[in-house]
Scaffold this active site. Structure first.
Site: not given
Length: 113
Positions: A86, A99-100
């Protein structure tokens, strides 16, 4: 490290988290508000605000490879999983540290949002 960043504090051990894997420059931990049976966050240990702020394309490759390895270690690689990034408010980013999301353990729907 950004002093107000919750993910930087997790990386530094100042805030507890359920760490599932750690490497030299990245960490994976369980999401505090999971959206799937397996919902992990993969973060670089160096503060990067969002995907838009990444300067090193090779670092993204390492982050994705790490996410794949975490999915395999969690046993969700066989049936499938989703990796989500996001970016910024309209993209759904609420913590401004790249971040994933690694989501698995159930069938994913499309469209996602």
């Amino acid at each position: 490290m950004s002093s107000g960043c919750v993910f930087c504090k997790i990386v530094a051990g100042e805030i507890p988290a359920n760490i599932v894997k750690r490497a030299d420059d990245m960490v994976a931990f369980k999401d505090a508000s999971p959206q799937a049976p397996t919902h992990l966050l993969v973060v670089p240990t160096t503060h990067v605000g969002s995907l838009n702020d990444v300067k090193d394309a090779a670092a993204l490759g390492k982050l994705l490879t790490f996410a794949r390895d975490v999915a395999k270690a969690e046993g969700i690689d066989g049936k499938g999983y989703r990796v989500v990034v996001n970016t910024n408010p309209d993209g759904g980013q609420t913590v401004f540290h790249l971040h994933l999301h690694v989501l698995g353990g159930r069938a994913m729907r499309w469209p996602p949002g």
